[in-house]
Write a protein that holds these residues in place. Structure first.
Motif, PDB file in Angstrom:
ATOM      1  N   LEU A 170     -23.809 -16.019  25.818  1.00  0.00           N
ATOM      2  CA  LEU A 170     -22.439 -16.373  25.444  1.00  0.00           C
ATOM      3  C   LEU A 170     -21.994 -15.714  24.146  1.00  0.00           C
ATOM      4  CD1 LEU A 170     -22.191 -20.219  26.176  1.00  0.00           C
ATOM      5  CD2 LEU A 170     -21.666 -18.279  27.678  1.00  0.00           C
ATOM      6  N   THR A 171     -20.688 -15.408  24.111  1.00  0.00           N
ATOM      7  CA  THR A 171     -20.028 -14.974  22.877  1.00  0.00           C
ATOM      8  C   THR A 171     -19.526 -16.197  22.113  1.00  0.00           C
ATOM      9  OG1 THR A 171     -19.283 -13.033  24.093  1.00  0.00           O
ATOM     10  CG2 THR A 171     -18.211 -13.467  21.967  1.00  0.00           C
ATOM     11  N   ALA A 172     -18.960 -17.148  22.870  1.00  0.00           N
ATOM     12  CA  ALA A 172     -18.526 -18.430  22.306  1.00  0.00           C
ATOM     13  C   ALA A 172     -18.371 -19.415  23.463  1.00  0.00           C
ATOM     14  CB  ALA A 172     -17.219 -18.298  21.547  1.00  0.00           C
ATOM     15  N   LYS A 173     -18.525 -20.689  23.138  1.00  0.00           N
ATOM     16  CA  LYS A 173     -18.374 -21.733  24.141  1.00  0.00           C
ATOM     17  C   LYS A 173     -16.907 -22.147  24.256  1.00  0.00           C
ATOM     18  CE  LYS A 173     -22.563 -24.533  24.164  1.00  0.00           C
ATOM     19  NZ  LYS A 173     -23.177 -25.734  23.576  1.00  0.00           N
ATOM     20  N   GLY A 174     -16.469 -22.386  25.499  1.00  0.00           N
ATOM     21  CA  GLY A 174     -15.187 -23.055  25.734  1.00  0.00           C
ATOM     22  C   GLY A 174     -13.976 -22.482  25.003  1.00  0.00           C
ATOM     23  N   CYS A 175     -13.932 -21.171  24.819  1.00  0.00           N
ATOM     24  CA  CYS A 175     -12.846 -20.605  23.999  1.00  0.00           C
ATOM     25  C   CYS A 175     -11.725 -19.994  24.831  1.00  0.00           C
ATOM     26  CB  CYS A 175     -13.411 -19.554  23.044  1.00  0.00           C
ATOM     27  SG  CYS A 175     -14.092 -18.104  23.869  1.00  0.00           S
ATOM     28  N   VAL A 176     -12.010 -19.578  26.074  1.00  0.00           N
ATOM     29  CA  VAL A 176     -11.006 -18.825  26.854  1.00  0.00           C
ATOM     30  C   VAL A 176      -9.951 -19.779  27.397  1.00  0.00           C
ATOM     31  CG1 VAL A 176     -10.629 -17.320  28.863  1.00  0.00           C
ATOM     32  CG2 VAL A 176     -12.734 -17.111  27.508  1.00  0.00           C
ATOM     33  N   THR A 177      -8.672 -19.416  27.205  1.00  0.00           N
ATOM     34  CA  THR A 177      -7.601 -20.263  27.717  1.00  0.00           C
ATOM     35  C   THR A 177      -6.898 -19.646  28.929  1.00  0.00           C
ATOM     36  OG1 THR A 177      -6.172 -19.316  25.999  1.00  0.00           O
ATOM     37  CG2 THR A 177      -7.157 -21.450  25.533  1.00  0.00           C
ATOM     38  N   ARG A 178      -7.029 -18.316  29.103  1.00  0.00           N
ATOM     39  CA  ARG A 178      -6.361 -17.676  30.248  1.00  0.00           C
ATOM     40  C   ARG A 178      -7.077 -16.370  30.581  1.00  0.00           C
ATOM     41  NH1 ARG A 178       0.033 -16.881  29.968  1.00  0.00           N
ATOM     42  NH2 ARG A 178       0.019 -19.113  30.340  1.00  0.00           N
ATOM     43  N   VAL A 179      -7.081 -16.020  31.869  1.00  0.00           N
ATOM     44  CA  VAL A 179      -7.714 -14.780  32.322  1.00  0.00           C
ATOM     45  C   VAL A 179      -6.705 -13.972  33.136  1.00  0.00           C
ATOM     46  CG1 VAL A 179      -9.605 -13.761  33.651  1.00  0.00           C
ATOM     47  CG2 VAL A 179      -9.963 -15.943  32.458  1.00  0.00           C
ATOM     48  N   TYR A 180      -6.583 -12.684  32.798  1.00  0.00           N
ATOM     49  CA  TYR A 180      -5.746 -11.742  33.563  1.00  0.00           C
ATOM     50  C   TYR A 180      -6.669 -10.760  34.276  1.00  0.00           C
ATOM     51  CZ  TYR A 180      -1.706 -13.275  30.761  1.00  0.00           C
ATOM     52  OH  TYR A 180      -0.708 -14.014  30.168  1.00  0.00           O
ATOM     53  N   THR A 181      -6.558 -10.691  35.595  1.00  0.00           N
ATOM     54  CA  THR A 181      -7.293  -9.669  36.348  1.00  0.00           C
ATOM     55  C   THR A 181      -6.310  -8.829  37.143  1.00  0.00           C
ATOM     56  OG1 THR A 181      -7.672 -10.747  38.491  1.00  0.00           O
ATOM     57  CG2 THR A 181      -9.126 -11.407  36.669  1.00  0.00           C
ATOM     58  N   GLU A 182      -6.819  -7.813  37.828  1.00  0.00           N
ATOM     59  CA  GLU A 182      -5.929  -6.954  38.624  1.00  0.00           C
ATOM     60  C   GLU A 182      -5.362  -7.689  39.834  1.00  0.00           C
ATOM     61  OE1 GLU A 182      -9.108  -7.016  38.704  1.00  0.00           O
ATOM     62  OE2 GLU A 182      -9.963  -6.306  40.590  1.00  0.00           O
ATOM     63  N   LEU A 183      -5.854  -8.928  40.055  1.00  0.00           N
ATOM     64  CA  LEU A 183      -5.396  -9.693  41.208  1.00  0.00           C
ATOM     65  C   LEU A 183      -4.564 -10.920  40.851  1.00  0.00           C
ATOM     66  CD1 LEU A 183      -8.688  -9.694  43.340  1.00  0.00           C
ATOM     67  CD2 LEU A 183      -6.771  -8.081  43.440  1.00  0.00           C
ATOM     68  N   ALA A 184      -4.846 -11.509  39.675  1.00  0.00           N
ATOM     69  CA  ALA A 184      -4.222 -12.805  39.401  1.00  0.00           C
ATOM     70  C   ALA A 184      -4.237 -13.133  37.915  1.00  0.00           C
ATOM     71  CB  ALA A 184      -4.968 -13.909  40.165  1.00  0.00           C
ATOM     72  N   VAL A 185      -3.401 -14.130  37.562  1.00  0.00           N
ATOM     73  CA  VAL A 185      -3.433 -14.738  36.230  1.00  0.00           C
ATOM     74  C   VAL A 185      -3.910 -16.174  36.418  1.00  0.00           C
ATOM     75  CG1 VAL A 185      -2.132 -15.316  34.157  1.00  0.00           C
ATOM     76  CG2 VAL A 185      -1.483 -13.299  35.522  1.00  0.00           C
ATOM     77  N   ILE A 186      -4.949 -16.541  35.656  1.00  0.00           N
ATOM     78  CA  ILE A 186      -5.636 -17.805  35.896  1.00  0.00           C
ATOM     79  C   ILE A 186      -5.798 -18.551  34.577  1.00  0.00           C
ATOM     80  CG2 ILE A 186      -7.816 -18.829  36.676  1.00  0.00           C
ATOM     81  CD1 ILE A 186      -8.036 -16.128  38.411  1.00  0.00           C
ATOM     82  N   ASP A 187      -5.289 -19.774  34.522  1.00  0.00           N
ATOM     83  CA  ASP A 187      -5.463 -20.593  33.319  1.00  0.00           C
ATOM     84  C   ASP A 187      -6.796 -21.338  33.377  1.00  0.00           C
ATOM     85  OD1 ASP A 187      -3.357 -20.105  31.626  1.00  0.00           O
ATOM     86  OD2 ASP A 187      -2.053 -21.659  32.466  1.00  0.00           O
ATOM     87  N   VAL A 188      -7.382 -21.542  32.201  1.00  0.00           N
ATOM     88  CA  VAL A 188      -8.568 -22.398  32.103  1.00  0.00           C
ATOM     89  C   VAL A 188      -8.060 -23.768  31.665  1.00  0.00           C
ATOM     90  CG1 VAL A 188     -10.775 -22.766  30.967  1.00  0.00           C
ATOM     91  CG2 VAL A 188      -9.995 -20.426  31.455  1.00  0.00           C
ATOM     92  N   THR A 189      -8.230 -24.759  32.516  1.00  0.00           N
ATOM     93  CA  THR A 189      -7.732 -26.109  32.227  1.00  0.00           C
ATOM     94  C   THR A 189      -8.919 -27.069  32.144  1.00  0.00           C
ATOM     95  OG1 THR A 189      -7.600 -26.959  34.489  1.00  0.00           O
ATOM     96  CG2 THR A 189      -5.780 -25.515  33.764  1.00  0.00           C
ATOM     97  N   PRO A 190      -8.698 -28.276  31.632  1.00  0.00           N
ATOM     98  CA  PRO A 190      -9.808 -29.253  31.606  1.00  0.00           C
ATOM     99  C   PRO A 190     -10.410 -29.486  32.997  1.00  0.00           C
ATOM    100  CG  PRO A 190      -7.970 -30.024  30.266  1.00  0.00           C
ATOM    101  CD  PRO A 190      -7.484 -28.791  30.984  1.00  0.00           C
TER     102      PRO A 190
END
Lengths: 218, 228
Positions: A170-190
């Motif tokens: 790991l680089t850090a725990k629980g830090c990512v809030t959103r991911v952009y890929t070539e297919l979709a935009v995905i939020d990280v939610t509880p």
């Protein structure tokens, strides 16, 4: 049954442009190495976004014309850059105090893997890597108010990168809030990953097939 | 009269002992005290602990210091990276010890040393492999790890302009690690591109007050090498 492909993945520029669309005026933003760096090209100059570079620049502008290079003005990826009006310089310790003190609105990073709890793995592909390059990624991941990851949805061999739990260090725990890929935009939610946008024609079922962790629609 | 300037790089580096911890500033060759690094190779001190952002690139500068077997331990944020050929070779045969640090932790550990702070807690690297063996503590529901001050016996610094008191002004992104390293070492040695008369440097532009500087040598090194 052969799947009929009726959708088109975003190329690198389109992906960077998709992310840039979501950065509002007034934010202070650090862009990591790779596709994240391209994001700066797609924020129109009239939208006042303040770009930070770890080596002590706030208010960084785009690359200079080849005959206008200032050899003393590089970003954290060692590329020549310019300053926008309003820019300032600071030392490394002030630059990272700014990062670690939570003053950046956003940091955009590349990643190998992101887990549904927001864990980020972007510096080593193995526990045995004993001489890695970390740079400022751990400081940025732990310090910025938001971490948006931009990465390819799958590895070259087709493995998922959006996982229940990261398998790389790991680089850090629980830090990512959103991911952009070539297919979709995905939020990280509880509750885990929530898909907020997909390329036209792509179905949630087809996206789920390419993803290890469960995906929800908001 | 206070005058910290010396006549040569050799004079500036005199007395650096074997086993010293040497903080070497610069970021991707910008603001890097290259003449002092080359001078340290000539000077001959061995068994050094070097603190620098990378483990050296190409075959010059810090890479050459490592290649000549003079560095017992390197403390850096980029170990294996583009062009780190000499480090990788020496590391593979067990010829050098490595301490890898997040770049901000590295800067803050030196800032702590400069400010008389023995240790501090940071969220950076908490819950990662780099936290193994480090004390951790929870504040307001978040985990932090304990990091210790990182003082230098010697700092090697490059300034754009300096006066004889050792007040320093930096150019553009050439500031980087220079101020924090200048402040964190017992013996701070500066190479400066230009000398100014005392009183000539605008006080509001001085980024390193002369109190941190011990020796000063004028080296008109010119612009950093062009990147491709």
């Amino acid at each position: 049954m052969v799947e009929t492909v009726t959708w088109q993945p975003l190329d690198r520029d389109a992906l960077a442009a998709r992310l840039a669309r979501d950065i509002p005026e007034g934010w202070s933003v650090n862009l990591g190495i790779g596709i994240p760096t391209l994001v700066g090209n797609f924020v129109p100059p009239e939208r006042e976004v303040i770009f930070h570079s770890e080596n002590g620049i706030l208010g960084m502008g785009p690359a200079p014309a080849p005959d206008k290079v200032n050899r003393w003005l590089i970003n954290a990826s060692s590329q020549y850059v310019t300053l926008r009006p309003g820019a300032s310089y600071m030392s490394h310790s002030d630059s990272f105090a700014l990062v670690r003190g939570g003053h950046l609105d956003l940091c955009v990073l590349g990643a190998f893997q992101v887990a549904e709890n927001g864990d980020l793995a972007n510096w080593a592909r193995s526990d045995d890597d004993n001489a890695p390059a970390i740079g400022g990624a751990m400081d940025l991941a732990a310090g910025a108010k938001r971490i948006w990851v931009v990465m390819e949805h799958n590895t070259r061999s087709g493995d998922a990168r959006l996982l229940r739990r990261c398998t790389y260090p790991l680089t850090a725990k629980g830090c990512v809030t959103r991911v952009y890929t070539e297919l979709a935009v995905i939020d990280v939610t509880p509750a885990g990953f929530a898909v907020i946008d997909m390329v036209p024609g792509l179905t949630i079922e087809a996206l789920q097939e390419r993803t290890d962790a469960p995906l929800a629609l908001p | 009269m206070i005058d910290k300037s010396v006549r040569s790089v050799a004079e500036a580096l005199a007395g650096i002992k074997d086993g010293a911890t040497v903080l070497i500033a610069g970021f991707a060759q910008v603001g890097e005290p290259r003449a002092l690094i080359d001078g340290l190779i000539e000077q001959g001190a061995r068994d050094l602990t070097v603190v620098h952002n990378t483990a050296g690139r190409g075959r010059e500068g810090v890479a050459r210091l490592i290649g000549e077997g003079r560095v017992r331990k390197i403390v850096c944020s980029f170990a294996r990276s583009r062009g780190s050929v000499i480090f990788e070779e020496v590391f593979a045969r067990g010829g050098i010890e490595l301490e890898i640090l997040p770049q901000g932790t590295m800067a803050e550990r030196m800032r702590a040393a400069a400010a008389g702070i023995p240790a501090f807690y940071t969220a950076t690297a908490a819950g990662t492999k780099l936290a193994e063996g480090k004390e951790s503590r929870v504040f307001n529901g978040r985990e932090y790890i304990l990091e210790h001050a990182l003082p230098g016996d010697v700092a090697l610094v490059e300034a754009w302009r300096a006066d004889r008191w050792g007040n320093l002004v930096y150019r553009d992104a050439g500031r980087n690690f220079n101020p924090v390293m200048a402040a964190a070492a017992t013996l701070t040695i500066v190479q400066t591109q230009h000398m100014a008369e005392l009183g000539e440097l605008p006080p509001e532009e001085i980024a390193t007050p002369g109190i941190y500087v011990d020796r000063l040598v004028h080296v008109a090194a010119g612009d950093p090498p062009l990147k491709n």
